[in-house]
Design a protein around this motif. Structure first.
Motif, PDB file in Angstrom:
ATOM      1  N   UNK A 103      24.707   2.070 -16.444  1.00  0.00           N
ATOM      2  CA  UNK A 103      24.552   2.938 -15.641  1.00  0.00           C
ATOM      3  C   UNK A 103      25.879   2.682 -15.142  1.00  0.00           C
ATOM      4  N   UNK A 104      26.768   1.283 -14.716  1.00  0.00           N
ATOM      5  CA  UNK A 104      28.515   1.402 -14.881  1.00  0.00           C
ATOM      6  C   UNK A 104      29.222   1.723 -16.392  1.00  0.00           C
ATOM      7  N   UNK A 118      26.021  -8.775 -20.146  1.00  0.00           N
ATOM      8  CA  UNK A 118      27.490  -7.745 -21.007  1.00  0.00           C
ATOM      9  C   UNK A 118      26.531  -7.034 -21.821  1.00  0.00           C
ATOM     10  N   UNK A 119      25.722  -7.029 -22.596  1.00  0.00           N
ATOM     11  CA  UNK A 119      25.147  -6.832 -23.650  1.00  0.00           C
ATOM     12  C   UNK A 119      24.887  -5.445 -23.707  1.00  0.00           C
ATOM     13  N   UNK A 153      26.515  -0.040 -24.519  1.00  0.00           N
ATOM     14  CA  UNK A 153      26.819   1.332 -24.403  1.00  0.00           C
ATOM     15  C   UNK A 153      26.923   2.362 -24.948  1.00  0.00           C
ATOM     16  N   UNK A 154      28.356   1.331 -25.879  1.00  0.00           N
ATOM     17  CA  UNK A 154      28.471   2.138 -26.971  1.00  0.00           C
ATOM     18  C   UNK A 154      27.931   2.608 -28.093  1.00  0.00           C
ATOM     19  N   UNK A 155      27.307   1.772 -28.467  1.00  0.00           N
ATOM     20  CA  UNK A 155      26.060   1.455 -29.572  1.00  0.00           C
ATOM     21  C   UNK A 155      25.308   3.521 -29.075  1.00  0.00           C
ATOM     22  N   UNK A 156      25.032   3.278 -28.040  1.00  0.00           N
ATOM     23  CA  UNK A 156      24.191   4.437 -27.695  1.00  0.00           C
ATOM     24  C   UNK A 156      24.683   6.051 -27.139  1.00  0.00           C
TER      25      UNK A 156
END
Length: 371
Positions: A191-192, A273-274, A279-282
């Motif tokens: 979300x963040x 943290x993961x 989020x970048x991978x998605x």
């Protein structure tokens, strides 16, 4: 006859005959004491006739205003400038009746009849027609909910959360509370990150349209075309996954690193943290609808965009929260959910593609003034 009255009469007569020659600045100068009202109408519009007849019945009561009746045909430059200045909603453009007065516009017979007199009665001094753009504070919830729904049903986010829950439960089989906390914190992290990503995209689009001077209708048309392209790509993956050498999912070469990162999670804090990193991978899988959505909210102020952004993100993470609670309460095992996702991945792409196609076509029709 008083020279001033004669001048105003002749000016208004000239305006009626040659309205297309006037600009907003010239309209504001027609009478130094009266507030101009621009009324766009056509002879074939029944609602326009009702508004016109209603105004004629009360016109004598309002000597502080001047009603200017204008036909849209032949006045494209004027009406398009008014659309931009008043940030008229895209779905209301190219339709009549529409009235502009002071800092307000009223669209449609019902809205005009309900609000125009109140606006006139609130005038203390002359109010001019806006000659600069103001920001609209409204966005169609249809676009927000539709695009967020498309994003929410994509297989990628479901896959990463299932992998995470499986890893946590395998390490702590008797401590479901850890899996619950991990799932919630992972979803919160997503979300963040996407909230920040949305703010960034909104600012980029806002800066681009402002710098390049792209009209709102033209920009909306571009977003509609992008939405349709993304829909076709999702439908392609529904019919033939990976055809053309790519898919609307996390790239294959990224997956081992992403799985290793998720499988190494040992605590709820680690899940948070993961989530920030994953989020970048998605992004390649989920950014399409979000890209279109960010373009839409770039047309309003930041303050007005925030509620829509929050709503979008809540819809986006809803499946993540659902999987977390389903796992915690034991309604289904993560292995079963993983199998279900694998079996239904093409169907999820099909649903996403059809939703995106419907939104894209809707936006396209709105751009051309058909809807």
């Amino acid at each position: 006859m008083n020279t001033k009255i004669l001048f105003v009469f002749l000016t208004l007569l000239l305006f009626t005959s040659f309205a297309s020659a006037l600009t907003i600045e010239e309209i504001n100068l027609l009478d130094e004491d009266k507030t101009p009202i621009i009324f766009f109408k056509t002879d074939t519009c029944p609602k326009c006739a009702v508004v016109d007849a209603w105004w004629q019945s009360i016109e004598d009561n309002y000597s502080q205003v001047t009603m200017l009746r204008i036909y849209p045909t032949g006045n494209d430059q004027l009406i398009n400038q008014l659309y931009e200045n008043y940030s008229v909603l895209t779905e209301q453009r190219n339709y009549v009746p529409i009235i502009f007065i002071g800092d307000k516009y009223f669209f449609g017979k019902e809205e005009i009849l309900a609000n125009l007199e109140n606006k006139i009665n609130s005038l203390n001094t002359k109010e001019e027609i806006l000659d600069t753009k103001v920001e609209s504070e409204e966005i169609s919830l249809l676009y927000v909910i539709g695009l967020a729904g498309v994003d929410a049903v994509n297989p990628c986010e479901l896959a990463v959360l299932i992998i995470l829950m499986t890893a946590i439960l395998a390490r702590y089989p008797k401590k479901k509370s850890k899996a619950l906390k991990a799932g919630l914190l992972f979803s919160f992290a997503i979300f963040i990150m996407y909230f920040i990503f949305g703010l960034f995209l909104r600012e980029v689009f806002s800066a681009l349209t402002g710098t390049l001077g792209i009209a709102q209708t033209a920009f909306f048309l571009v977003l509609a075309i992008i939405a349709i392209i993304l829909a076709v790509l999702n439908l392609k993956d529904a019919i033939s996954p990976g055809a053309g050498g790519f898919a609307m999912e996390v790239p294959q070469k990224w997956r081992p690193k992403m799985k290793a990162l998720i499988n190494g999670t040992t605590s709820p804090k680690g899940a948070f943290v993961v989530g920030l990193i994953v989020a970048f991978f998605l992004t390649p899988c989920t950014a399409g609808p979000y890209f279109v959505f960010s373009g839409i909210i770039s047309q309003v102020s930041l303050l007005a965009a925030l509620p829509y952004l929050i709503l979008y993100m809540l819809i986006f993470i809803a499946p993540m929260l659902a999987i977390t609670f389903i796992t915690y309460f034991g309604f289904a095992k993560t292995e079963n959910m993983s199998d279900w996702r694998e079996r239904n991945s093409p169907k999820l792409h099909l649903v996403a593609g059809l939703l995106m196609l419907a939104i894209g076509i809707w936006m396209l029709l709105v751009s051309f003034g058909i809807l």
